[in-house]
Each structure stands twice: as structure tokens, then as C-alpha cells.
Design a protein around this motif. Structure first.
Motif, PDB file in Angstrom:
ATOM      1  N   ALA A  99      97.065  -2.191 111.787  1.00 28.49           N
ATOM      2  CA  ALA A  99      95.716  -2.731 111.970  1.00 28.49           C
ATOM      3  C   ALA A  99      94.971  -1.914 113.012  1.00 28.49           C
ATOM      4  O   ALA A  99      95.531  -1.553 114.053  1.00 28.49           O
ATOM      5  CB  ALA A  99      95.794  -4.194 112.410  1.00 28.49           C
ATOM      6  N   PRO A 100      93.709  -1.606 112.797  1.00 27.80           N
ATOM      7  CA  PRO A 100      92.928  -0.888 113.822  1.00 27.80           C
ATOM      8  C   PRO A 100      92.844  -1.732 115.094  1.00 27.80           C
ATOM      9  O   PRO A 100      92.681  -2.956 115.022  1.00 27.80           O
ATOM     10  CB  PRO A 100      91.547  -0.736 113.170  1.00 27.80           C
ATOM     11  CG  PRO A 100      91.777  -0.923 111.701  1.00 27.80           C
ATOM     12  CD  PRO A 100      92.913  -1.876 111.580  1.00 27.80           C
ATOM     13  N   PRO A 101      92.959  -1.123 116.261  1.00 27.02           N
ATOM     14  CA  PRO A 101      92.856  -1.902 117.505  1.00 27.02           C
ATOM     15  C   PRO A 101      91.600  -2.758 117.574  1.00 27.02           C
ATOM     16  O   PRO A 101      91.649  -3.899 118.035  1.00 27.02           O
ATOM     17  CB  PRO A 101      92.880  -0.826 118.590  1.00 27.02           C
ATOM     18  CG  PRO A 101      93.695   0.282 117.998  1.00 27.02           C
ATOM     19  CD  PRO A 101      93.315   0.286 116.541  1.00 27.02           C
ATOM     20  N   LEU A 102      90.456  -2.238 117.115  1.00 36.60           N
ATOM     21  CA  LEU A 102      89.233  -3.033 117.152  1.00 36.60           C
ATOM     22  C   LEU A 102      89.391  -4.309 116.328  1.00 36.60           C
ATOM     23  O   LEU A 102      88.968  -5.388 116.753  1.00 36.60           O
ATOM     24  CB  LEU A 102      88.046  -2.223 116.635  1.00 36.60           C
ATOM     25  CG  LEU A 102      86.700  -2.971 116.553  1.00 36.60           C
ATOM     26  CD1 LEU A 102      86.308  -3.527 117.913  1.00 36.60           C
ATOM     27  CD2 LEU A 102      85.619  -2.059 115.999  1.00 36.60           C
ATOM     28  N   ALA A 103      90.018  -4.201 115.171  1.00 35.12           N
ATOM     29  CA  ALA A 103      90.219  -5.384 114.328  1.00 35.12           C
ATOM     30  C   ALA A 103      91.131  -6.391 115.018  1.00 35.12           C
ATOM     31  O   ALA A 103      90.873  -7.601 114.999  1.00 35.12           O
ATOM     32  CB  ALA A 103      90.810  -4.968 112.983  1.00 35.12           C
TER      33      ALA A 103
END
Length: 569
Positions: free
Chosen positions: A296-300
Motif C-alpha cells: 500500500a502507498p504510505p499516503l493511502a
């Protein structure tokens, strides 16, 4: 000028730089929840509210961020404090240092034992916690008519608490067949909270049934266990809560769905983690790190843990490190592993002194174990030898509906260690009746002895699993003697125990002591041959008749797919 106007004027002046901020967290790299950028800045705080970012600020007090990453405080969107096995004040002390500045709890477990006294206790504790502990009112007490609970709460009982400032709305509506079937009691509760937040609980529900359930105004779900199930719920407008607890571990299956695009519609919950796992792994910080490690992208991941959760539950004052938002801030040594360095809750640095300043709340439910002692006659199961068997699925609360032919002596059916099939017995413990029910379960790995628990979702009757009737009797009776808890017995002796005297669900001891005792219990259960990482919480979910497929309550074996008791013969 009113007090509120004066406070607003003070915030405005500090934000404008006309007077020093009360607190400046200096020299951080702010992880922007909108863009994903890391930006060097100070954070200015007035009281419990952020008043400045993206700049340098003067403050009466200054905390050096030393280049650490600043993210919004984490929100656990669904848990039962009782299932952490510790009191709410100990839960606060245990998880707030992990960055969990807001937790949304459902006192469902304690309410099934004590009724509205559970709300009174939890709300009194919520007024004292350093974290912001919010409450969703338990919608299903009891969860079904297929078991005996300690209390019964109707819509009128819930309405009395609806407008409490710590109450968000209605907790997980577990009786989804009742919703779809327009049960009058379900409709009364849904109508009482129309327009307020209503949590969902709809395992495996799909198609027209899911449409009907959502049409009732239910908006969230934490029971999705596969990507396909979660995807359908997302498509139909549900906010999906990715759950990773001590028993229910769904993150690996759902993490592939978590993207920057989907993150506004997904959040995290624990539902629930015990102190041992919190100490060894973490809490929401662990879920964030696991999600990122899974791709998962860190922002997500960080958005799901903060802003998305706040939006889903109507907590519009938090979820961003931005002016005008509640000053719930976590400083990280590492973004990808979510290594927490410091935590600020409502503008206060989290230190031991904050916890020491809280007022203690008297425990409740100290007399909740009201079952009469049992003897071996309760454990006897008569033929036939071919019988339904509950099948444990490690890491999930869904169970299999199996059939097995068991050893038999005369007309008495016996467990079968070679096939990993043990006996299970549930004893009603609330004093309303003397119900007892026995059956068989596969998957605990026990070769001898017995384990027992007064934590038995959702009605929390006493439950024992074992290979020896005499040891099961000792274990069940010992639960009554210690006021509820967990017990391990072998060869006629108690090998380990953990007392949970608050409603038979929570310890009155520090979380460090509970974690140590859980380690001792796990070791003792493993010494009997036990193969489950969390045998006691897995045991607790054997009695949950709203989760497929085969369960057992004090009234007997329950075919959850038909919501009906099985013929004991």
C-alpha cells in the motif's frame, strides 16, 4: 466577549503570529495528507488546536522535532475495550504511546453482561482517558435469541444515551438477518438513530441482501475477509474497515485494495488486540506498517488511519495536521515502518504524568459469575457417534460446519485426540437459567487437559474445551472462583490462570501484568499440545452465533447459515 469568542480570538492571534503560540513543535517534516509531500515546517498549537503549519513560529514552549516525520494521530475505528482484557484507563495507557489518539469503542461485550451499567462505566472512563475515547452504543444486546445474555437493551434504553457528547451513534448491527427481515426491534433501533452514524456487521453478505442492509442507513463494515467481498461493499458505498486483531487477521487479504484512490473509503480497526500483541507488535501503528509492507502507498495507509477514519465517523475536527484541527500529532522516526517517537494528544505531549493525573473509576460487574458449580454429568455426551463438529479456521472467527464419527464407550461419545477433536461445553453464567450445552470442536490441538474462558462472544457465558471431563469441570468451576477469566487445567491441577473480575471480561491489573500472565497461559496451553497462537480468544469466538457457519451457545449447537439450533440427537 464570551469565553468561546475569547478562545477563538486567541487562536486567531497565535495563528497570525501576533502572539507566541502556546506550543511549537519545531523542525518536523510534515507528511501532507492531500499531496503525500514531506515538507519541513514547525507546528504551532494553541491549547488543544493546531493554529499554524508551513512556516516558522515563536512559542511560549518549544518541542524539538529533530527532523522527525509528523502525521495525524491514528484512529481505531472499531474495537471493544473489554476484549483488550484491560480496563479503559489501562487501555489508554497501553495504546496511546503507539499513536492512537482516538478510539471508537462499542461496549457490546460488557453490555451483554451488565446492560446499561456498561455504558455508564465506559462513558465515565472516557471522561478521564488522555486519548479521545468515543462510544458507539451497542445495538444488539443480546445479539440473537439463540443464547442467554446477561441483559436486554431495547431502543428506549439506547435513546437515553444518544445525546451524550462522547457518543457517536449506533454500534455494529450484527443482526443483519433481522434488519433484512424488518424485525420490529431492529427497525425501532434503526429509526431511533436515523441520521446518525450506524456501524455495520455483515459477514459474507452480498447481492440483494447487501442492498437491503445498506438501505437501512448502515455505512461501515469491518467483517470483510476477502478482497472480493470488500470490493463489492466498496462499490455499494460502504466504508470498509480493514481489521487486524488478535484473532481476526484480514489485512493481508484486503491490503491490495488500499490505494490512494480508495483510501478515502477505507480505514483501520483492531477489533481487538490484547496487551501481549500490543507490546510485541503494536496497535494501529502495526497495521500501517503491515499495509505498507504489503504494497500500500504510505499516503493511502496514513490517510486511512487518520483523515478517512475521521470523515467516516463524523469527527471533522481531526485527521489532518492543519490549522483549526485538534492537535493530535504523531512524530515518527521512520515513515515506512511507522516507528513512533513521540505522541501529542489534544496538544499535550504524552508522558507518564498525563496518565497519573487521571481520576480512577471504580470497577463494575465484580459479581457477574453467577453459575452454580458443575459436575461431570454436565459434560456427558450420548450417542450417536457421527456428529456435527465445529471446525476452527486459524486467524478467523468464521468456523466450518464439519461432520465426524467419534469414539464411543457404551452410549457416551468421546473426544478424539488423534483427529484433533476435543469436547466443548458452554455453561450459562448470568443467573437467569442453568443451561448447559456440549459438542465437539476440531483445531485446538489439545492432547490432554482443558482450557476455559468466561469471555464468550457475544453473551459471555463460560466455555471450556478439553480432552478430559474432570479437567473441564475443574476449569469451569475455577472461573467462578476467580470472578471470570482464563484457566488452563491438566491432570486435576490448575496450571495457569488470568482473573478478569470486571464483568468476567477485564482485569483490574496493569496491562504489563496482564501481558505477562497471557504469556504464561499461552505456554501452559501449548504444553497441552495446543497449536493455536491465540487459543483463548479463538475459544471466545466459538460461541458467536452471528458468524458462520457452526457455533455453540448455552442452548446448543447453532447452524448460523440457517440461524437455527441443531437437533441434539
Amino acid at each position: 466577549m464570551t469565553d468561546t469568542a475569547a478562545l477563538l480570538a486567541r487562536r486567531i492571534a497565535q495563528g497570525a503570529g501576533e502572539m507566541p503560540a502556546d506550543l511549537v513543535i519545531g523542525d518536523v517534516r510534515l507528511f501532507d495528507m492531500a499531496s503525500g509531500d514531506l515538507v519541513e515546517t514547525d507546528i504551532a498549537i494553541c491549547g488543544d488546536v493546531i493554529v499554524g503549519t508551513y512556516g516558522r513560529f515563536e512559542g511560549t514552549r518549544r518541542f524539538e522535532g529533530a527532523g522527525r516525520v509528523a502525521v495525524p494521530g491514528f484512529i481505531d475505528t472499531h474495537l471493544h475495550v473489554e476484549s483488550s482484557l484491560i480496563s479503559p484507563l489501562e487501555f489508554d495507557r497501553c495504546v496511546l504511546p503507539h499513536g492512537v489518539t482516538t478510539a471508537i469503542c462499542d461496549p457490546h461485550e460488557l453490555a451483554n453482561v451488565l446492560g446499561t451499567a456498561a455504558f455508564d462505566y465506559m462513558l465515565a472512563c472516557a471522561d478521564q482517558t488522555v486519548m479521545d475515547l468515543r462510544v458507539n452504543l451497542s445495538s444488539c444486546v443480546p445479539a440473537t435469541a439463540l443464547e442467554t445474555s446477561g441483559a436486554r437493551l431495547d431502543a428506549a434504553a439506547l435513546l437515553a444515551y444518544r445525546d451524550h457528547p462522547k457518543v457517536i451513534g449506533l454500534a455494529e448491527f450484527m443482526n443483519f438477518p433481522g434488519v433484512i427481515g424488518r424485525d420490529p426491534d431492529c427497525l425501532a433501533k434503526l429509526a431511533a438513530f436515523a441520521g446518525r452514524h450506524i456501524d455495520g456487521h455483515a459477514p459474507l453478505l452480498q447481492g440483494r441482501g447487501l442492498d437491503a442492509y445498506l438501505a437501512a442507513g448502515i455505512t461501515t463494515d469491518h467483517e470483510a475477509t476477502t478482497a472480493g467481498e470488500a470490493a463489492e461493499k466498496l462499490r455499494k458505498g460502504m466504508h470498509v474497515l480493514i481489521r487486524e486483531g488478535s484473532v481476526c487477521k484480514d489485512l493481508a487479504a484486503l491490503a491490495p485494495l488500499l490505494s490512494v484512490a480508495s483510501s478515502p473509503f477505507m480505514s483501520f480497526c483492531t477489533d481487538d488486540r490484547n496487551p501481549l500483541e500490543i507490546l510485541h507488535e503494536g496497535h494501529i501503528d502495526y497495521l500501517i506498517a503491515r499495509a505498507i509492507a504489503a504494497g500500500a502507498p504510505p499516503l493511502a495507509a496514513y490517510r486511512a488511519a487518520s483523515w478517512s477514519a475521521a470523515q467516516a465517523f463524523g469527527l471533522r475536527d481531526r485527521g489532518l495536521v492543519a490549522p483549526g484541527r485538534r492537535a493530535d500529532i504523531v512524530l515518527l522516526d521512520d515513515l515506512h515502518t511507522c516507528r513512533v517517537a513521540s505522541v501529542f494528544s489534544a496538544g499535550r505531549e504524552v508522558t507518564p504524568a498525563l496518565f497519573e493525573a487521571r481520576r480512577t473509576i471504580a470497577p463494575v460487574g465484580l459479581d457477574s459469575m453467577r453459575a452454580a458449580p458443575v459436575d461431570a454429568s454436565v459434560l456427558r455426551v450420548r450417542g450417536p457417534a457421527t456428529r456435527p463438529v465445529i471446525g476452527i479456521v486459524p486467524g478467523r472467527i468464521i468456523t466450518e460446519h464439519l461432520t465426524a464419527t467419534l469414539p464411543i464407550a457404551g452410549d457416551t461419545v468421546l473426544p478424539d485426540a488423534a483427529a484433533d477433536i476435543a469436547k466443548v461445553c458452554v455453561v450459562a453464567r448470568h443467573g437467569h437459567n442453568d443451561n448447559r450445552a456440549c459438542g465437539f470442536v476440531r483445531g485446538f490441538g489439545l492432547g490432554r487437559g482443558a482450557i476455559a474462558s468466561s469471555v464468550g462472544h457475544d453473551s459471555h457465558n463460560a466455555c471450556a474445551v478439553g480432552m478430559d471431563d474432570a479437567d473441564m469441570v475443574i476449569a469451569l468451576n475455577r472461573l467462578g472462583e476467580i470472578g471470570g477469566g482464563f484457566v488452563v487445567v491438566a491432570d486435576g491441577a490448575v496450571l495457569a490462570e488470568l482473573a478478569l473480575p470486571i464483568g468476567g471480561l477485564m482485569s483490574d491489573r496493569p496491562f504489563e501484568v496482564v501481558a505477562r500472565d497471557l504469556e504464561t497461559l499461552r505456554a501452559a496451553a501449548a504444553g497441552l499440545g495446543g497449536t493455536l497462537a491465540e487459543p483463548f480468544l479463538q475459544l471466545a469466538f466459538l460461541t458467536l452465533p452471528v458468524i458462520p457457519h457452526l457455533k455453540i451457545t448455552d442452548r446448543g449447537l447453532v447452524d448460523v447459515d440457517r440461524m437455527a439450533l441443531l437437533d441434539p440427537g
